[in-house]
Each structure stands twice: as structure tokens, then as C-alpha cells.
Design a protein around this motif. Structure first.
Motif, short mmCIF file in Angstrom:
data_model
loop_
_atom_site.label_atom_id
_atom_site.label_comp_id
_atom_site.label_asym_id
_atom_site.label_seq_id
_atom_site.Cartn_x
_atom_site.Cartn_y
_atom_site.Cartn_z
N GLN A 79 52.37 58.70 32.62
CA GLN A 79 51.87 59.72 31.70
C GLN A 79 50.87 60.64 32.39
O GLN A 79 50.93 61.86 32.26
N TYR A 80 49.94 60.07 33.16
CA TYR A 80 48.99 60.89 33.92
C TYR A 80 49.71 61.76 34.94
O TYR A 80 49.37 62.92 35.12
N ASN A 81 50.71 61.18 35.61
CA ASN A 81 51.47 61.95 36.60
C ASN A 81 52.12 63.17 35.96
O ASN A 81 52.09 64.28 36.51
N SER A 82 52.73 62.97 34.79
CA SER A 82 53.39 64.05 34.08
C SER A 82 52.41 65.15 33.69
O SER A 82 52.69 66.35 33.87
N GLU A 83 51.25 64.77 33.19
CA GLU A 83 50.22 65.74 32.82
C GLU A 83 49.69 66.48 34.06
O GLU A 83 49.50 67.69 34.03
N MET A 84 49.48 65.72 35.14
CA MET A 84 48.91 66.30 36.36
C MET A 84 49.84 67.34 36.98
O MET A 84 49.40 68.41 37.40
N THR A 85 51.13 67.05 37.04
CA THR A 85 52.06 67.95 37.73
C THR A 85 52.76 68.93 36.78
O THR A 85 53.42 69.85 37.24
N GLY A 86 52.60 68.72 35.47
CA GLY A 86 53.26 69.56 34.47
C GLY A 86 52.63 70.94 34.32
O GLY A 86 51.69 71.31 35.03
N GLY A 87 53.14 71.70 33.36
CA GLY A 87 52.75 73.09 33.15
C GLY A 87 51.27 73.32 32.89
O GLY A 87 50.71 74.32 33.34
N ASP A 88 50.60 72.42 32.16
CA ASP A 88 49.16 72.57 31.93
C ASP A 88 48.33 72.08 33.11
O ASP A 88 47.16 72.41 33.22
N GLY A 89 48.96 71.27 33.96
CA GLY A 89 48.27 70.72 35.12
C GLY A 89 48.47 71.58 36.35
O GLY A 89 48.23 72.79 36.33
N LEU A 90 48.92 70.97 37.42
CA LEU A 90 49.13 71.70 38.67
C LEU A 90 50.35 72.60 38.63
O LEU A 90 50.53 73.44 39.51
N ASP A 91 51.20 72.42 37.62
CA ASP A 91 52.38 73.26 37.42
C ASP A 91 53.25 73.29 38.68
O ASP A 91 53.53 74.35 39.25
#
Length: 184
Positions: A79-91
């Protein structure tokens, strides 16, 4: 292929007459520490690279450039990985790399305890197409044709538009820790 993150990767360089330093990706690492929801979150990036030219006797010609493949970030929590690399994160889909490029390398005195001489690489860090000044403090130990550097780079994620959606106070500050080994 390993991409050296956020600037530490480019910590080492050779004299003008010698070849540049070649990163040893198997012996090197790019890790990070932050806080989310009241607890420490740690992780690493598995893909990074660096272009390194650094001779302590010729710092005027030193150049460090490190690139980290942000999609390779792993916290051990999906879940953290998805948030980190996702659109709101590092995108990672639209901005696949974090890049540190030094503009100046000089002796310093405020590095963490360790072996080797202390240096500061001032430069620019690019994340999500936002570019901000950054400082990489590192210790460098050169023995023959082998160099080992350990350093840190502090990042304020808000400066790069990371987590602008719903992250609140999570991961406001991220400390990138580099261990770089290279040869020439």
C-alpha cells in the motif's frame, strides 16, 4: 541496471587524467527514511545509476550526477509502495526518474561520523519535473582504484509537489541515505 538516487550516486570522481569512477551497483545502495502515521517508514530504491568525476585534489572539476528509477522504490508494504510511486506520490508513470546534479563540491565539516573525508555537494534535485536546490553531505574514502562514499540528502516532499493530494503530514521530510562504491 541500478540508478543512483538523488545525488549520492555521483559522489566520486577521478582526476582529469584518470578515468571517471564506475559505480558498483551490487555493493551500493540508496535507502530512505521518513515518518508516516506516527511510525518510521524505511525503504530503498533498487535501480539507480551515476556519472561520477571526483578528485579531492581537483574539486573545481568535480561532477556528480545520480539518477534513481522511482518505480523501483520499495518500503516492504504494497500500500505504501502504491502511494509512493502513484500519481499523488512520485508519479513514476509520468516522471520516472529523480535526478541530482552537482553544481559545486567542496570540503565540509558537518558529516555524520564515519571513515573518510567530509564533503558537501551542492546541486539541483529534480523530482516530478520540479527542480530545487539540494545539498548532499558525504564521507569519501579512496584506496587505490576503489572509492567508498556514505552520505545523506534531506528532501522536503512539499517542495516537489509530492503528496499534494491527501497525504497530510505523512512523509513531509525524507532522508535519503546513500552508500556508494565505485572503481576506476
Amino acid at each position: 541496471m541500478k540508478f543512483l538516487p538523488l545525488g549520492l550516486a555521483a559522489l566520486i570522481a577521478a582526476p582529469a587524467a584518470a578515468s571517471d569512477w564506475q559505480l558498483d551497483p551490487e555493493a551500493s545502495s540508496v535507502e530512505f527514511v521518513t515518518e508516516a502515521f506516527g511510525r518510521d517508514v524505511t525503504g530503498s530504491f533498487s535501480n539507480f545509476e551515476a556519472d561520477i568525476r571526483l578528485d579531492p585534489a581537483d574539486l573545481a572539476n568535480a561532477r556528480i550526477e545520480g539518477r534513481v528509477d522511482v518505480e523501483s522504490g520499495d518500503t516492504g508494504n504494497p500500500q505504501y509502495n502504491s502511494e509512493m510511486t502513484g500519481g499523488d506520490g512520485l508519479d513514476a508513470e509520468n516522471h520516472p526518474f529523480a535526478v541530482f546534479t552537482s553544481t559545486n563540491v567542496r570540503p565540509a565539516s558537518d558529516c555524520a561520523e564515519g571513515e573518510g573525508d567530509c564533503y558537501r555537494a551542492d546541486g539541483m534535485l529534480t523530482l516530478r519535473d520540479a527542480e530545487q536546490p539540494a545539498a548532499l553531505l558525504f564521507r569519501l574514502l579512496i584506496s587505490g582504484n576503489r572509492a567508498v562514499a556514505d552520505g545523506e540528502l534531506e528532501i522536503a516532499r512539499d517542495d516537489f509537489g509530492v503528496g499534494a493530494g491527501n497525504w497530510g503530514s505523512a512523509a513531509r521530510s525524507v532522508r535519503v541515505q546513500l552508500h556508494i562504491e565505485a572503481s576506476r
